[in-house]
Write a protein that holds these residues in place. Structure first.
Motif, mmCIF file in Angstrom:
data_model
loop_
_atom_site.group_PDB
_atom_site.id
_atom_site.type_symbol
_atom_site.label_atom_id
_atom_site.label_comp_id
_atom_site.label_asym_id
_atom_site.label_seq_id
_atom_site.Cartn_x
_atom_site.Cartn_y
_atom_site.Cartn_z
ATOM 1 N N SER A 138 0.825 -1.213 0.000
ATOM 2 C CA SER A 138 0.000 0.000 0.000
ATOM 3 C C SER A 138 0.859 1.263 0.000
ATOM 4 C CB SER A 138 -0.931 -0.002 1.209
ATOM 5 O OG SER A 138 -0.158 0.063 2.402
ATOM 6 N N LYS A 139 2.173 1.093 0.154
ATOM 7 C CA LYS A 139 3.083 2.243 0.205
ATOM 8 C C LYS A 139 3.872 2.414 -1.094
ATOM 9 C CE LYS A 139 3.774 2.023 5.226
ATOM 10 N NZ LYS A 139 2.962 0.900 5.673
ATOM 11 N N GLY A 140 3.510 1.643 -2.122
ATOM 12 C CA GLY A 140 4.196 1.791 -3.401
ATOM 13 C C GLY A 140 5.273 0.760 -3.650
ATOM 14 N N PHE A 141 5.123 -0.438 -3.061
ATOM 15 C CA PHE A 141 6.090 -1.520 -3.236
ATOM 16 C C PHE A 141 5.434 -2.660 -3.994
ATOM 17 C CE2 PHE A 141 7.917 -5.513 -1.330
ATOM 18 C CZ PHE A 141 9.169 -5.423 -1.919
ATOM 19 N N GLU A 142 6.180 -3.269 -4.905
ATOM 20 C CA GLU A 142 5.658 -4.377 -5.695
ATOM 21 C C GLU A 142 6.743 -5.443 -5.831
ATOM 22 O OE1 GLU A 142 2.706 -6.062 -6.757
ATOM 23 O OE2 GLU A 142 2.131 -3.975 -7.016
ATOM 24 N N ILE A 143 6.341 -6.697 -5.732
ATOM 25 C CA ILE A 143 7.252 -7.819 -5.977
ATOM 26 C C ILE A 143 6.859 -8.428 -7.315
ATOM 27 C CG2 ILE A 143 7.947 -10.135 -5.218
ATOM 28 C CD1 ILE A 143 7.311 -9.168 -2.319
ATOM 29 N N GLU A 202 14.611 -5.427 4.188
ATOM 30 C CA GLU A 202 13.473 -4.560 4.496
ATOM 31 C C GLU A 202 13.901 -3.099 4.652
ATOM 32 O OE1 GLU A 202 9.553 -4.461 7.380
ATOM 33 O OE2 GLU A 202 11.192 -5.817 7.896
ATOM 34 N N LYS A 203 15.031 -2.859 5.325
ATOM 35 C CA LYS A 203 15.496 -1.483 5.540
ATOM 36 C C LYS A 203 15.784 -0.796 4.202
ATOM 37 C CE LYS A 203 16.373 1.720 8.421
ATOM 38 N NZ LYS A 203 15.131 2.463 8.494
ATOM 39 N N ASP A 204 16.392 -1.526 3.265
ATOM 40 C CA ASP A 204 16.673 -0.957 1.940
ATOM 41 C C ASP A 204 15.379 -0.582 1.224
ATOM 42 O OD1 ASP A 204 19.298 -1.486 2.572
ATOM 43 O OD2 ASP A 204 19.492 -3.196 1.220
ATOM 44 N N ILE A 205 14.365 -1.428 1.366
ATOM 45 C CA ILE A 205 13.056 -1.156 0.752
ATOM 46 C C ILE A 205 12.448 0.097 1.392
ATOM 47 C CG2 ILE A 205 10.681 -2.010 0.529
ATOM 48 C CD1 ILE A 205 11.997 -4.877 0.410
ATOM 49 N N GLN A 206 12.496 0.174 2.722
ATOM 50 C CA GLN A 206 11.956 1.353 3.419
ATOM 51 C C GLN A 206 12.648 2.626 2.954
ATOM 52 O OE1 GLN A 206 12.755 0.158 7.467
ATOM 53 N NE2 GLN A 206 10.651 -0.491 7.813
ATOM 54 N N ASN A 207 13.969 2.568 2.849
ATOM 55 C CA ASN A 207 14.725 3.761 2.427
ATOM 56 C C ASN A 207 14.299 4.232 1.036
ATOM 57 O OD1 ASN A 207 16.117 3.811 4.829
ATOM 58 N ND2 ASN A 207 17.894 2.717 4.019
ATOM 59 N N LEU A 208 14.099 3.293 0.119
ATOM 60 C CA LEU A 208 13.674 3.675 -1.237
ATOM 61 C C LEU A 208 12.251 4.224 -1.243
ATOM 62 C CD1 LEU A 208 15.157 0.877 -3.521
ATOM 63 C CD2 LEU A 208 15.926 3.235 -3.272
ATOM 64 N N LEU A 209 11.381 3.616 -0.440
ATOM 65 C CA LEU A 209 10.002 4.091 -0.376
ATOM 66 C C LEU A 209 9.926 5.504 0.192
ATOM 67 C CD1 LEU A 209 8.180 0.851 0.813
ATOM 68 C CD2 LEU A 209 7.928 1.972 -1.411
ATOM 69 N N GLU A 210 10.838 5.819 1.120
ATOM 70 C CA GLU A 210 10.809 7.133 1.758
ATOM 71 C C GLU A 210 11.470 8.210 0.913
ATOM 72 O OE1 GLU A 210 12.639 6.180 5.494
ATOM 73 O OE2 GLU A 210 10.887 5.033 6.147
ATOM 74 N N SER A 211 12.315 7.793 -0.046
ATOM 75 C CA SER A 211 12.972 8.798 -0.899
ATOM 76 C C SER A 211 11.971 9.287 -1.943
ATOM 77 C CB SER A 211 14.205 8.206 -1.561
ATOM 78 O OG SER A 211 13.815 7.219 -2.506
ATOM 79 N N SER A 212 12.056 10.553 -2.282
ATOM 80 C CA SER A 212 11.046 11.066 -3.223
ATOM 81 C C SER A 212 11.482 10.859 -4.651
ATOM 82 C CB SER A 212 10.796 12.533 -2.960
ATOM 83 O OG SER A 212 12.003 13.224 -2.875
#
Length: 167
Positions: A60-65, A157-167
């Motif tokens: 729901s935050k813009g992540f897709e596998i 997971e942390k790498d995914i979070q970092n990318l999701l938070e970057s604009s």
């Protein structure tokens, strides 16, 4: 005039598990984890379980596998697309997209995988070494990291979070 070389994963069209064309440009603006999967690998249970956890947390935050079945490693994905979908969606409860069975290495490797490997070579060269090699792609479609088959999805997971938070 030669076609322009692809600049991002969004420049590719692939087949879904039912054989329909899917333009990866429809994922533009999302963080992607692209994984070559297999149903009968020693890594299958843990990877599907953890991929499902990540997908639930971040879809729901813009992540897709994007999962690409592959039978190039010890014949561990021998089934038809229907068999693969049955295993992935019923046994492993995968809700993320499963695509057409592909080759990731050799002369018949699909263009998407040739691109992924050209962007992030592996420890021992470009070839994909085994099932569940993972490529992390940013919102612009650039490959930012490649993870070994033995890297647990939850470890990234942390790498995914970092990318999701970057604009």
């Amino acid at each position: 005039m030669a076609a322009e070389a692809p600049k991002s994963v969004f420049d590719f069209t692939v087949k879904d598990i039912r054989g329909n064309d899917v333009s990866l440009s429809e994922y533009n603006g999302k963080v992607l984890l692209i994984v070559n999967v297999a149903s009968q690998c020693g890594l299958t249970n843990s990877n599907y379980k953890e991929l499902n956890v990540l997908y639930e947390r971040y879809k729901s935050k813009g992540f897709e596998i994007l999962a690409f079945p592959c039978n190039q490693f010890a014949g561990q994905e021998p089934g038809s697309n229907e068999d693969i979908q049955e295993v992935a969606c019923t046994r492993f409860k995968a809700e993320f997209p499963i695509f057409d069975k592909v080759e990731v290495n050799g002369k018949d490797a699909v263009p998407l995988y040739k691109f992924l490997k050209s962007q992030k070579g592996g420890y021992f060269g470009d070839g994909i070494k085994w099932n569940f090699t993972k490529f992390l792609v940013n919102k612009e479609g650039k490959v930012v990291e490649r993870y070994a088959p033995t890297t647990s999805p939850l470890k990234i997971e942390k790498d995914i979070q970092n990318l999701l938070e970057s604009s």
